[in-house]
Enzyme design. Structure first.
Site: not given
Ligand SMILES: *[C@@H]1O[C@H](CO)[C@@H](O)[C@H](O)[C@H]1NC(C)=O
Ligand SMILES: *[C@@H]1O[C@H](CO)[C@@H](O)[C@H](O)[C@H]1NC(C)=O
Ligand SMILES: *[C@@H]1O[C@H](CO)[C@@H](O)[C@H](O)[C@H]1NC(C)=O
Ligand SMILES: *[C@@H]1O[C@H](CO)[C@@H](O)[C@H](O)[C@H]1NC(C)=O
Ligand SMILES: *[C@@H]1O[C@H](CO)[C@@H](O)[C@H](O)[C@H]1NC(C)=O
Length: 783
Positions: A143, A217, A548
């Site tokens: 990620d 994220h 996600s």
């Protein structure tokens, strides 16, 4: 075939998506570009190392420019290397024996305190205590990196680092050795492909060349999969409580592969390569291709994932945020678990009150001062009358919006950016109103000014009111966090990417849905919760939405299951998650689709919503070996050379004519997608499946129950499976007969697909597989 790229307007993970649209998928500088070269190990001269062999191959190329250099050598996820090459060098390379395939490097995009409770996880029974919270299981999160100083990544109670761990913690000024502890056991950063695509070194005052997450994220996904319990967590006054990931005691290895302008194949493959060699058990990848899913042999994530499952590593991926159009799911290879996103039973209501007294329900995570006293009405305008219907920054006329509440249409640009555009123009608040594209789906955002989002129906009424009332006014009333059964949950998010499977009609995708709307989890300390430059806030936790966010829930659950069943293959773990998934919401209705308001279908929710405690005891599993997948690749027409890309042990002696899988639908998959031919309408499709008894009772007797549309007759043979040994396997055949073809209206309106299910039960277990039927093999690309 002409393929149009589906609109990314609904993308929920907005920040990278928005930036990405400005970057061409095949970046090229001076005609030089990064390529990933797959080679056959068996052709390597025995006296050369892989690296020397690749270098000598490159040196043999004509007009080798000085910049020709190897970016990465791959040994585990694939066999080969990536390098900067010209088109003419690529043409030359193609002639070299042992070179199987050369693919251009492409960028991809990134696609909770409540969720453990919503999933039924508890300390006293079920999957958590029966898996020791996945202690010792290692989850590799590929990620944007990780922000290690979060409480989610601190657990003083963990046992030693698992002995099989071979990875490292890449330290540096931004990432001191203390960043890795018993919880985060590894961290690496991969950017050679990214910098090659940029054509220059990245600006490391803007992004950190270390595993540190400057985006947010990666911290969010890692803490969702494996975050430790944190008391008094929350986002301002929202979602306050104990925050906890899924596999609370699992270890995290962070592989940073995503940068400001995207996540490049060459870097993702390098991370997968290392993750496999480092000894991770689960790979969690909330990243996917832009547009429709490419063929598997052009899909680096699919090829890398095949390398992983050969080593027993389960790969969990997000389906993408390109819904609600059909065929939008990516990461659809059958050896990947593909996860869609759904809601939970928590809302952040923020209602619109109009001057005429009408109230419309909306949602928001705005945390600042309210709009004056409640009942204090402000003038209301529609952004279309002020220069920009979608509220693009710099496009709104300040003289028309100053001091007013502005109604913006959803779509086009990042949702939080609309609010920031209004704030900069002097507006007082925002009502973001859905259009037909997003329907009734509501996503709470942490706006910088008082703002809420309403569905299309309410939005239309508000827009009408502005048009018809000579002096329209409104206010927004923020109601905090509400947990409860109304509205019912889960519902599938309209942004969640859907099937049918764009590559293989006979494999149903996505596989499951999991929480992906308004999820609270850890955040970076580098950026504000909106990731906008003008957002000065810094938060420990943030609430965001996307597939996600759904993917790491499943990655964490898979880690828990793996701890409970260390010998199971990735396919068996996936089967357990799929056949125990549920299809009814907390109101007892079939799970609905926020895009239509109607019941969702297996093309939208796959096998259904994950149910971790039931997955702990699935009764039967549909297992799949690596060789079965090889047969699957033969059955979709791949030749031995294409298949060699996927095989890690240098076994290029696959002989497809000796393989026995009659159709891709015969892969031992835990769900069914049945494609009937339209010729005259009547057609018969027969599939074979093998189930393994993994329940407590070795002499279990399972009986089949099927359900389907009137237009299809389903029969199962045998309809009773009598087991007599531990882990015994039994096979059955299921026959689908199309007796009434869809009529012309149904075909024209694309409602020709129908659905059903088969369920095996021994009285205590229910092993359920969804079935999709369709009569139109349209749009599916040929290989
Ligand atoms: C890097 O970014 C910073 C901040 O935006 C800027 O001041 C600096 O000039 C940039 N450096 C280079 C080499 O572009
Ligand atoms: C849900 O859908 C199934 C078909 O899968 C149908 O048989 C059932 O009646 C529906 N249940 C409810 C509560 O609507
Ligand atoms: C190579 O693959 C074939 C068929 O896929 C299999 O039978 C054989 O055992 C494999 N050989 C090795 C060395 O793995
Ligand atoms: C591949 O399998 C077919 C059928 O079993 C056999 O006739 C053929 O000789 C095999 N080819 C090779 C190269 O082994
Ligand atoms: C075709 O099927 C649809 C939906 O099942 C039905 O409403 C319609 O009446 C049918 N049309 C004809 C011409 O039979």
């Amino acid at each position: 075939m002409a393929i149009s790229v589906p609109s990314m307007i609904n993308s929920v993970f907005l920040f990278l998506c928005v930036v990405l649209t400005t970057i061409s998928p095949t970046l090229s500088f001076h005609g030089v570009q990064t390529f990933i070269v797959h080679v056959s190990k068996s052709q390597r001269p025995p006296y050369l190392t892989s690296h020397h062999w690749y270098s000598s191959i490159l040196r043999s190329l004509p007009q080798s420019p000085p910049s020709t250099r190897i970016l990465y050598v791959y040994d585990h996820a694939i066999t080969g290397f990536s390098a900067h090459l010209t088109q003419s060098q690529v043409a030359e390379l193609q002639r070299i024996p042992g070179v199987l395939s050369i693919l251009p490097d492409r960028p991809h995009q990134l696609h909770t305190t409540r969720t453990p409770h919503f999933l039924g996880l508890a300390d006293t029974f079920g999957l958590w205590p029966n898996s020791d919270y996945a202690d010792d299981v290692i989850i590799g999160v590929l990620d944007t990196g990780i922000w290690p100083e979060r409480r989610s990544f601190y657990d003083s109670d963990l046992s030693e680092i698992p002995s099989g761990w071979k990875g490292t913690c890449e330290t540096g000024p931004d990432f001191p050795a203390s960043s890795c502890n018993g919880k985060i056991i590894g961290a690496r950063a991969f950017y050679r492909g990214y910098e090659a695509a940029l054509g220059r070194p990245m600006n490391d005052t803007v992004e950190s060349k270390s595993p540190r997450d400057t985006e947010g994220h990666g911290t969010h996904t890692a803490s969702t999969a494996a975050g430790a319990a944190v008391r008094e967590a929350g986002f301002y006054k929202f979602a306050v409580g104990e925050a906890r990931g899924m596999a609370t005691r699992a270890r995290i290895a962070a592989y940073k592969v995503c940068w400001k302008l995207g996540c490049f194949d060459s870097d993702i493959l390098a991370a997968m390569d290392h993750a496999i060699a480092d000894g991770v058990h689960i790979i969690s990848l909330s990243v996917g291709a832009t547009g429709y899913a490419p063929p598997y042999y052009h899909d680096s994530i699919a090829i890398g994932a095949f390398g992983a499952i050969q080593k027993g590593v389960l790969v969990s991926c997000s389906a993408g945020n390109s819904g609600p159009e059909p065929y939008t799911a990516v990461n659809i290879a059958p050896w990947i678990i593909t996860v869609g996103a759904s809601t939970i039973d928590r809302e952040f209501p923020a209602d619109v009150v109009l001057g005429d007294g009408r109230v419309f329900n909306g949602v928001s995570l705005y945390s600042g001062d309210p709009l004056g006293d409640s009942g204090h009405l402000l003038p209301l305008v529609y952004a279309a009358d002020c220069g920009s219907r979608l509220c693009y920054p710099g496009k709104l006329d300040p003289t028309k919006v100053a001091g007013k509440i502005v109604v913006c249409d959803r779509g086009g640009n990042a949702r939080v950016e609309k609010g920031s555009a209004i704030k900069i123009s002097g507006g007082a608040g925002m009502i973001m109103a859905n259009t037909a594209e997003s329907g009734e789906e509501l996503i709470a955002d942490s706006h910088l000014l008082p703002a809420t989002m309403v569905g299309q129906t309410s939005g239309d009424k508000i827009r009408d009111y502005i048009r018809s009332d000579p002096s329209p006014t409104a206010t927004i009333v923020f109601r905090g966090t509400v947990i409860g059964a109304s509205p019912s949950a889960p519902k599938v998010a309209s942004f969640s990417s859907r099937g049918p499977n764009y590559q293989t009609a006979e494999i149903l995708k996505p596989d499951v849905i999991a929480p992906g709307v308004n999820i609270l989890a850890g955040w970076t300390g580098y950026n504000g919760p909106t990731d906008l430059d003008i957002d000065p806030r810094r938060v420990e936790f943030n609430i965001i939405s996307g597939t996600s966010m759904a993917c790491p829930h499943v990655s964490g659950l898979a880690a828990l299951l793996r701890k409970a069943y260390p010998k199971w293959t990735p396919a068996a773990l996936k089967s357990a998650l799929m056949t125990t998934a549920y299809n009814l919401d907390n109101g007892g209705k079939n799970i609905s689709d926020l895009a239509t308001g109607k019941e969702s279908t297996p093309f939208v929710h796959g096998a259904g919503h994950v149910d971790p405690n039931r997955a702990l005891d699935p009764g039967l599993v549909y297992d799949i070996s690596v060789n079965d997948y090889v047969e699957f690749l033969c059955s979709i027409g791949y030749d031995e050379k294409m298949i060699a890309l996927f095989i890690r042990d240098g076994n290029t002696s696959v002989n497809c004519s000796a393989q026995s899988l009659p159709s891709p639908g015969d892969l031992n998959y835990p769900s069914f997608s049945v494609v009937f031919k339209l010729n005259g309408g009547k057609d018969v499709v027969k599939y074979r499946r093998v189930v393994t008894n993994v329940g407590d009772s070795v002499d279990a007797v399972y009986e089949a129950k099927v359900w389907g549309p009137d237009s299809v007759e389903i029969s199962v043979s045998p309809s009773k499976l009598v087991f007599s040994g531990e882990e015994e396997r039994q096979s059955y055949e299921i026959t689908f007969k199309s007796v009434v073809p869809p009529n012309e209206t149904e075909e024209r309106t694309a409602s020709a697909s129908k659905f059903g299910w088969i369920e095996w039960s021994d009285g205590s277990h229910r092993v359920r597989s969804p079935i999709a039927f369709w009569w139109q093999p349209k749009l599916v690309s040929s290989i």
